[in-house]
Design a protein around this motif. Structure first.
Motif, PDB file in Angstrom:
ATOM      1  N   ASN A 153      38.009  32.406  21.771  1.00 29.23           N
ATOM      2  CA  ASN A 153      38.603  33.671  22.199  1.00 29.23           C
ATOM      3  C   ASN A 153      39.513  33.419  23.396  1.00 29.23           C
ATOM      4  OD1 ASN A 153      37.196  35.235  20.316  1.00 29.23           O
ATOM      5  ND2 ASN A 153      35.396  35.209  21.625  1.00 29.23           N
ATOM      6  N   PRO A 154      40.675  34.058  23.408  1.00 29.08           N
ATOM      7  CA  PRO A 154      41.583  33.827  24.535  1.00 29.08           C
ATOM      8  C   PRO A 154      41.086  34.514  25.803  1.00 29.08           C
ATOM      9  CG  PRO A 154      42.486  35.477  23.067  1.00 29.08           C
ATOM     10  CD  PRO A 154      41.238  34.954  22.418  1.00 29.08           C
ATOM     11  N   LEU A 155      41.622  34.070  26.920  1.00 26.35           N
ATOM     12  CA  LEU A 155      41.326  34.695  28.201  1.00 26.35           C
ATOM     13  C   LEU A 155      41.943  36.084  28.202  1.00 26.35           C
ATOM     14  CD1 LEU A 155      40.341  34.437  31.156  1.00 26.35           C
ATOM     15  CD2 LEU A 155      42.613  33.593  31.697  1.00 26.35           C
ATOM     16  N   PRO A 156      41.162  37.105  28.417  1.00 23.87           N
ATOM     17  CA  PRO A 156      41.717  38.457  28.407  1.00 23.87           C
ATOM     18  C   PRO A 156      42.727  38.657  29.530  1.00 23.87           C
ATOM     19  CG  PRO A 156      39.318  38.494  28.315  1.00 23.87           C
ATOM     20  CD  PRO A 156      39.735  37.090  28.601  1.00 23.87           C
ATOM     21  N   ALA A 210      41.788  41.112  38.263  1.00 25.62           N
ATOM     22  CA  ALA A 210      41.462  40.180  39.346  1.00 25.62           C
ATOM     23  C   ALA A 210      42.608  40.083  40.350  1.00 25.62           C
ATOM     24  CB  ALA A 210      41.138  38.803  38.775  1.00 25.62           C
ATOM     25  N   LEU A 211      43.842  39.992  39.864  1.00 22.18           N
ATOM     26  CA  LEU A 211      44.982  39.928  40.773  1.00 22.18           C
ATOM     27  C   LEU A 211      45.153  41.247  41.533  1.00 22.18           C
ATOM     28  CD1 LEU A 211      47.605  37.924  38.705  1.00 22.18           C
ATOM     29  CD2 LEU A 211      46.455  37.211  40.799  1.00 22.18           C
ATOM     30  N   PHE A 212      44.919  42.372  40.870  1.00 13.58           N
ATOM     31  CA  PHE A 212      45.014  43.676  41.528  1.00 13.58           C
ATOM     32  C   PHE A 212      43.972  43.787  42.646  1.00 13.58           C
ATOM     33  CE2 PHE A 212      43.775  48.167  41.869  1.00 13.58           C
ATOM     34  CZ  PHE A 212      44.996  48.700  42.269  1.00 13.58           C
ATOM     35  N   ILE A 213      42.754  43.354  42.361  1.00 10.37           N
ATOM     36  CA  ILE A 213      41.698  43.373  43.383  1.00 10.37           C
ATOM     37  C   ILE A 213      42.071  42.459  44.536  1.00 10.37           C
ATOM     38  CG2 ILE A 213      39.316  42.646  43.848  1.00 10.37           C
ATOM     39  CD1 ILE A 213      38.640  43.699  41.029  1.00 10.37           C
ATOM     40  N   TRP A 272      35.374  35.730  30.002  1.00  8.67           N
ATOM     41  CA  TRP A 272      35.646  34.468  29.324  1.00  8.67           C
ATOM     42  C   TRP A 272      34.608  34.200  28.248  1.00  8.67           C
ATOM     43  CZ3 TRP A 272      36.991  30.121  33.312  1.00  8.67           C
ATOM     44  CH2 TRP A 272      38.230  30.396  33.867  1.00  8.67           C
ATOM     45  N   ARG A 273      35.006  33.399  27.284  1.00 12.30           N
ATOM     46  CA  ARG A 273      34.070  32.940  26.254  1.00 12.30           C
ATOM     47  C   ARG A 273      33.739  31.475  26.539  1.00 12.30           C
ATOM     48  NH1 ARG A 273      33.945  37.758  26.341  1.00 12.30           N
ATOM     49  NH2 ARG A 273      34.689  39.079  24.708  1.00 12.30           N
ATOM     50  N   SER A 274      33.316  30.725  25.570  1.00 15.26           N
ATOM     51  CA  SER A 274      32.836  29.362  25.810  1.00 15.26           C
ATOM     52  C   SER A 274      33.925  28.397  26.272  1.00 15.26           C
ATOM     53  CB  SER A 274      32.163  28.823  24.563  1.00 15.26           C
ATOM     54  OG  SER A 274      33.077  28.826  23.482  1.00 15.26           O
ATOM     55  N   GLN A 275      35.052  28.364  25.608  1.00 14.16           N
ATOM     56  CA  GLN A 275      36.110  27.431  25.996  1.00 14.16           C
ATOM     57  C   GLN A 275      37.440  28.142  25.972  1.00 14.16           C
ATOM     58  OE1 GLN A 275      35.895  24.196  23.239  1.00 14.16           O
ATOM     59  NE2 GLN A 275      34.693  22.985  24.662  1.00 14.16           N
ATOM     60  N   LEU A 276      38.340  27.633  26.774  1.00 12.57           N
ATOM     61  CA  LEU A 276      39.675  28.212  26.846  1.00 12.57           C
ATOM     62  C   LEU A 276      40.680  27.325  26.112  1.00 12.57           C
ATOM     63  CD1 LEU A 276      39.816  29.158  30.601  1.00 12.57           C
ATOM     64  CD2 LEU A 276      39.506  30.681  28.690  1.00 12.57           C
ATOM     65  N   PRO A 277      41.552  27.927  25.329  1.00 12.56           N
ATOM     66  CA  PRO A 277      42.655  27.131  24.769  1.00 12.56           C
ATOM     67  C   PRO A 277      43.590  26.669  25.889  1.00 12.56           C
ATOM     68  CG  PRO A 277      42.473  29.257  23.673  1.00 12.56           C
ATOM     69  CD  PRO A 277      41.533  29.277  24.819  1.00 12.56           C
ATOM     70  N   SER A 330      47.859  29.767  31.892  1.00 11.04           N
ATOM     71  CA  SER A 330      48.013  31.093  32.488  1.00 11.04           C
ATOM     72  C   SER A 330      47.044  31.311  33.625  1.00 11.04           C
ATOM     73  CB  SER A 330      47.855  32.238  31.537  1.00 11.04           C
ATOM     74  OG  SER A 330      47.600  32.103  30.347  1.00 11.04           O
ATOM     75  N   LEU A 331      45.836  30.781  33.509  1.00 17.37           N
ATOM     76  CA  LEU A 331      44.857  30.890  34.580  1.00 17.37           C
ATOM     77  C   LEU A 331      45.359  30.158  35.829  1.00 17.37           C
ATOM     78  CD1 LEU A 331      42.057  31.602  35.686  1.00 17.37           C
ATOM     79  CD2 LEU A 331      41.246  29.465  34.698  1.00 17.37           C
ATOM     80  N   LEU A 332      45.883  28.952  35.654  1.00 18.21           N
ATOM     81  CA  LEU A 332      46.429  28.206  36.786  1.00 18.21           C
ATOM     82  C   LEU A 332      47.627  28.932  37.404  1.00 18.21           C
ATOM     83  CD1 LEU A 332      46.171  24.527  35.519  1.00 18.21           C
ATOM     84  CD2 LEU A 332      44.728  25.689  37.198  1.00 18.21           C
ATOM     85  N   GLY A 333      48.442  29.560  36.561  1.00 21.81           N
ATOM     86  CA  GLY A 333      49.567  30.342  37.070  1.00 21.81           C
ATOM     87  C   GLY A 333      49.102  31.527  37.900  1.00 21.81           C
TER      88      GLY A 333
END
Length: 106
Positions: free
Chosen positions: A3-6, A13-16, A67-72, A78-81
């Motif tokens: 499953n992709p990162l929502p 998270a960025l808004f918070i 998140w699910r088990s693994q990220l593509p 995108s997470l690093l960005g």
């Protein structure tokens, strides 16, 4: 299938992070304005840095809770960005506030 990162989780998270950081700066600034000596009072050094850590942990919890088990690979990028954006925003806001108001200097 992974499953992709929502993206909604990333936006929350960025808004918070952004809203919380601006609120911390605003509270510190208002406390300093209401005191007799702008340069001595505010949130206090310990509370100032602890509030940043608490805000970072809260943002991280919101980010990873969906998140699910693994990220593509694309989601890791995108997470690093998003993390890079958060770090750059933090450095710009804090340095502009601290140096711009004359609270501290390099």
């Amino acid at each position: 299938m992974m499953n992709p990162l929502p993206k909604a989780s990333m936006r929350k998270a960025l808004f918070i992070w952004i809203g919380g950081l601006l609120a911390i700066v605003a509270i510190d600034h208002l406390l300093r304005l209401s005191s007799d000596n702008f340069y001595r009072l505010g949130l206090g050094e310990n509370l100032w840095f602890i509030s940043h850590w608490i805000l970072a942990l809260l943002s991280l919890v919101v980010l990873i809770r969906d998140w699910r088990s693994q990220l593509p690979k694309a989601n890791i990028l995108s997470l690093l960005g998003a993390l890079l954006l958060a770090v750059v925003f933090y450095l710009v806001v804090i340095y502009l506030y601290v140096l711009g108001s004359g609270i501290d200097s390099l």
